[in-house]
Design a protein around this motif. Structure first.
Motif, short mmCIF file in Angstrom:
data_model
loop_
_atom_site.label_atom_id
_atom_site.label_comp_id
_atom_site.label_asym_id
_atom_site.label_seq_id
_atom_site.Cartn_x
_atom_site.Cartn_y
_atom_site.Cartn_z
N ALA A 33 0.84 -1.27 -0.09
CA ALA A 33 -0.05 0.01 0.01
C ALA A 33 0.99 1.11 0.08
O ALA A 33 0.58 2.23 0.78
N GLY A 37 0.66 1.19 -5.26
CA GLY A 37 -0.46 0.24 -4.97
C GLY A 37 -1.69 1.04 -4.76
O GLY A 37 -2.84 0.62 -5.21
N LEU A 54 -3.08 -5.60 0.36
CA LEU A 54 -2.38 -6.13 1.35
C LEU A 54 -1.11 -5.40 1.73
O LEU A 54 -0.27 -5.05 0.96
N LYS A 63 7.66 5.63 5.06
CA LYS A 63 8.69 5.02 4.33
C LYS A 63 9.84 5.80 4.19
O LYS A 63 9.64 7.14 4.18
N CYS A 65 12.16 8.23 2.97
CA CYS A 65 11.89 8.89 1.74
C CYS A 65 11.71 10.32 1.88
O CYS A 65 11.39 10.69 2.91
N ARG A 111 5.21 11.27 3.88
CA ARG A 111 4.96 9.93 3.30
C ARG A 111 3.47 9.42 4.18
O ARG A 111 2.77 8.76 3.63
N GLY A 162 7.56 -2.32 -3.50
CA GLY A 162 8.87 -1.66 -3.39
C GLY A 162 9.95 -2.34 -3.80
O GLY A 162 10.11 -3.34 -4.74
N GLY A 180 19.67 5.58 -0.91
CA GLY A 180 19.31 6.92 -0.55
C GLY A 180 19.46 6.79 1.19
O GLY A 180 19.24 5.80 1.62
N TRP A 207 20.45 16.52 -0.57
CA TRP A 207 19.49 17.56 -0.53
C TRP A 207 19.00 18.00 0.83
O TRP A 207 19.55 17.27 1.78
N ALA A 254 17.88 3.25 2.59
CA ALA A 254 17.05 2.29 2.18
C ALA A 254 17.68 2.20 0.71
O ALA A 254 18.14 3.18 0.10
N ALA A 274 8.82 -1.69 -7.58
CA ALA A 274 8.87 -3.19 -7.60
C ALA A 274 9.36 -3.54 -9.35
O ALA A 274 9.89 -4.47 -9.42
N VAL A 278 12.22 3.97 -11.45
CA VAL A 278 12.66 5.03 -10.66
C VAL A 278 13.80 5.53 -11.41
O VAL A 278 14.49 4.93 -12.35
N GLY A 283 16.77 9.43 -8.59
CA GLY A 283 16.28 8.64 -7.50
C GLY A 283 14.95 9.04 -7.34
O GLY A 283 14.32 8.36 -6.36
N ILE A 286 8.46 8.51 -6.70
CA ILE A 286 6.83 8.81 -6.52
C ILE A 286 6.10 9.08 -7.67
O ILE A 286 5.04 8.43 -7.98
C1 LIG Z 1 16.09 8.10 1.20
C2 LIG Z 1 15.15 8.05 0.08
C3 LIG Z 1 14.79 9.26 -0.36
C4 LIG Z 1 13.91 9.19 -1.49
N1 LIG Z 1 13.13 10.54 -1.78
C5 LIG Z 1 12.43 10.42 -2.74
C6 LIG Z 1 11.73 12.07 -3.35
O1 LIG Z 1 11.96 12.98 -2.66
N2 LIG Z 1 11.05 12.10 -4.45
C7 LIG Z 1 10.64 10.70 -4.93
O2 LIG Z 1 10.00 10.77 -5.98
N3 LIG Z 1 11.13 9.78 -4.53
C8 LIG Z 1 12.37 9.43 -3.64
N4 LIG Z 1 12.39 8.25 -3.11
C9 LIG Z 1 12.14 7.06 -3.94
C10 LIG Z 1 10.60 6.83 -3.43
O3 LIG Z 1 10.30 6.49 -2.04
C11 LIG Z 1 10.08 5.35 -4.07
O4 LIG Z 1 10.46 5.28 -5.50
C12 LIG Z 1 8.40 5.37 -4.06
O5 LIG Z 1 8.48 5.04 -2.81
C13 LIG Z 1 8.07 3.84 -4.74
O6 LIG Z 1 6.87 3.71 -4.36
P1 LIG Z 1 6.20 2.35 -4.61
O7 LIG Z 1 4.76 2.44 -4.06
O8 LIG Z 1 6.60 1.53 -5.66
O9 LIG Z 1 6.73 1.59 -3.15
P2 LIG Z 1 6.99 1.80 -1.73
O10 LIG Z 1 6.63 3.31 -1.41
O11 LIG Z 1 8.19 1.06 -1.15
O12 LIG Z 1 5.70 0.98 -1.07
C14 LIG Z 1 5.78 -0.31 -1.12
C15 LIG Z 1 4.89 -0.77 -0.03
O13 LIG Z 1 4.72 -2.25 -0.12
C16 LIG Z 1 4.86 -2.78 1.34
N5 LIG Z 1 5.34 -4.05 1.28
C17 LIG Z 1 6.57 -4.54 1.01
N6 LIG Z 1 6.82 -5.84 0.74
C18 LIG Z 1 5.67 -6.38 1.25
C19 LIG Z 1 5.05 -7.63 1.32
N7 LIG Z 1 5.87 -8.66 1.12
N8 LIG Z 1 3.71 -7.80 1.77
C20 LIG Z 1 2.93 -6.69 1.65
N9 LIG Z 1 3.18 -5.37 1.68
C21 LIG Z 1 4.73 -5.35 1.29
C22 LIG Z 1 5.79 -1.90 2.05
O14 LIG Z 1 5.44 -1.69 3.54
C23 LIG Z 1 5.28 -0.34 1.52
O15 LIG Z 1 4.25 0.10 1.96
C24 LIG Z 1 13.47 8.31 -2.10
C25 LIG Z 1 13.98 7.04 -1.79
C26 LIG Z 1 14.89 6.97 -0.52
C27 LIG Z 1 15.45 5.39 -0.23
#
Ligand SMILES: Cc1cc2nc3c(=O)[nH]c(=O)nc-3n(C[C@H](O)[C@H](O)[C@H](O)COP(=O)(O)OP(=O)(O)OC[C@H]3O[C@@H](n4cnc5c(N)ncnc54)[C@H](O)[C@@H]3O)c2cc1C
Length: 359
Positions: A33, A37, A54, A63, A65, A111, A162, A180, A207, A254, A274, A278, A283, A286
């Motif tokens: 989520a 998601g 889920l 997260k 971020c 976040r 993720g 990051g 940053w 992360a 996933a 990115v 990096g 979102i």
């Molecule tokens: C330090 C840092 C700074 C960042 N800053 C930025 C920024 O300023 N701007 C930007 O655009 N991007 C930034 N990013 C990248 C950004 O955080 C991610 O690319 C973005 O959150 C990806 O979104 P997502 O929904 O794909 O995954 P995620 O946000 O990682 O969400 C995945 C979700 O799945 C859940 N999950 C994982 N495994 C399972 C499982 N097995 N079963 C059930 N649930 C599960 C997790 O708990 C999480 O809630 C940054 C990353 C880092 C590490």
């Protein structure tokens, strides 16, 4: 006898309920989520599909971020009060500073607030449910198994879990991790700043992103070129220089997965990080997560829909990564010169609006 019969009946009902709970069937199962998601779930809202999200954590949103959202996410305007917007960007190449005013501001959102906002939007849909505290540990093409032993079958599975996605691993896809790190400072800085230090961070950057009630100060880097401790040292020296106190700050890190192979693998689809969506250059993940989640939802509803929006962003990701590859092949001195040139070009309004427009 009557008591015995009643006990047997209630036992039977309980067993049936447990079996239903542990052998559920849904049309679309979304793992994770995060922004990807939840935007997929929203796109499927109000359809005749039974959608289940889920999430492994108890709370949706938090997260590691920095929470910066650029103009790459058009149409995803955040309500006032939820985010702080910055048109002015302070760029530092080593210690040379310039101020750039962007047409499209960068919005900073916590976040947790983004998670609340997205789950709030889902409440209007009867066909979408979000279940927290459910970690998916195993899967096949037909069902997933959660850590508490639940088994859920699906028609479509969306892996939105993720950087270290269990769904991606099941598909046998390799990853390419950038990294990051960040300090979450309790004070609010007054400017949005970017730092380029090629001798220390190569093509990575640091940053300072101010939020409503905290500041994220961090570094994005390629761990193949820069060690974790060097990145942290560089961050600390920047914070010292800007008189930012990090003694009580929370430190976090992360991985960031930038390796993209595709979105659709039969009845399994990958969204956001996933899928490796990115930009390796920035990096930034979102906007890719929000857009890919929405595109996947639209595709499930209409298989003729060909992921048009994410294809546009992919072109941008590839262009940026081509430039990154060329930059990575240069010496730190040449990289410095190129960044200085870029900074000068960005000072020019016409060039800047062209670059912003290309995004
Ligand atoms: C330090 C840092 C700074 C960042 N800053 C930025 C920024 O300023 N701007 C930007 O655009 N991007 C930034 N990013 C990248 C950004 O955080 C991610 O690319 C973005 O959150 C990806 O979104 P997502 O929904 O794909 O995954 P995620 O946000 O990682 O969400 C995945 C979700 O799945 C859940 N999950 C994982 N495994 C399972 C499982 N097995 N079963 C059930 N649930 C599960 C997790 O708990 C999480 O809630 C940054 C990353 C880092 C590490």
């Amino acid at each position: 006898m009557k008591v015995w019969k009643a006990t047997c009946l209630s036992l039977k009902i309980e067993i049936q309920q447990i079996l239903i709970m542990h052998n559920e069937k849904v049309d679309v199962l979304i793992v994770g989520a995060g922004p990807a998601g939840l935007s997929c779930a929203k796109a499927l809202g109000d359809s005749n599909l039974n959608v289940l999200v889920l999430e492994k954590n108890k709370i949706v949103g938090p997260k590691v971020c920095a929470g910066g959202i650029t103009g790459l996410a058009p149409g995803k305007e955040l309500p006032a009060g939820k985010a702080v917007r910055f048109h002015n960007q302070h760029l530092f190449v080593n210690d040379r500073q310039s101020l750039i005013r962007l047409e499209q501001p960068i919005s900073m959102i916590d976040r947790r607030a983004l998670g609340d906002l997205q789950t709030g939007e889902l409440k209007q849909f009867d066909n979408v449910r979000v279940r927290t505290g459910k970690r998916v540990v195993k899967l096949t093409r037909e069902h997933v198994v959660t850590r508490d032993g639940g088994r859920i079958s699906f028609r479509y599975l969306v892996g939105a879990d993720g950087a270290t996605s269990v769904v991606r691993r099941h598909l046998g896809l390799t990853t390419r991790f950038y990294a990051g790190i960040q300090y979450i400072l309790g004070t609010v800085h007054d400017r949005c700043c970017w730092f380029v230090r090629p001798r220390r961070l190569r093509t990575g950057y640091a940053w300072i992103f101010p939020h409503t009630n905290f500041t994220s100060a961090g570094v994005y880097f390629n761990p193949k070129l820069v060690t974790f401790s060097k990145a942290k040292k560089c961050l600390v020296s920047i914070l010292d220089k800007h008189n930012l106190d990090y003694s009580d700050a929370r430190f976090e890190s992360a991985p960031i997965n930038c390796m993209y192979y595709g979105i659709k693998f039969g009845n399994i689809l990958l969204a956001g990080e996933a899928a490796g969506l990115v930009s390796a250059a920035s990096g930034e993940g979102i906007p890719y997560a929000l857009t890919s989640g929405e595109d996947i939802g639209r595709h499930i509803l209409n298989p003729w829909y060909d992921f048009d929006k994410i294809c546009c962003l992919l072109r941008y990701k590839r262009r940026q990564e081509m430039i990154l590859k060329a930059m990575d092949s240069l010496s730190p001195l040449l990289q410095e010169m190129m960044f200085t040139l870029f900074m000068k070009l960005m000072m020019n309004e016409r060039v800047r609006s062209h670059i912003e427009g290309a995004a």
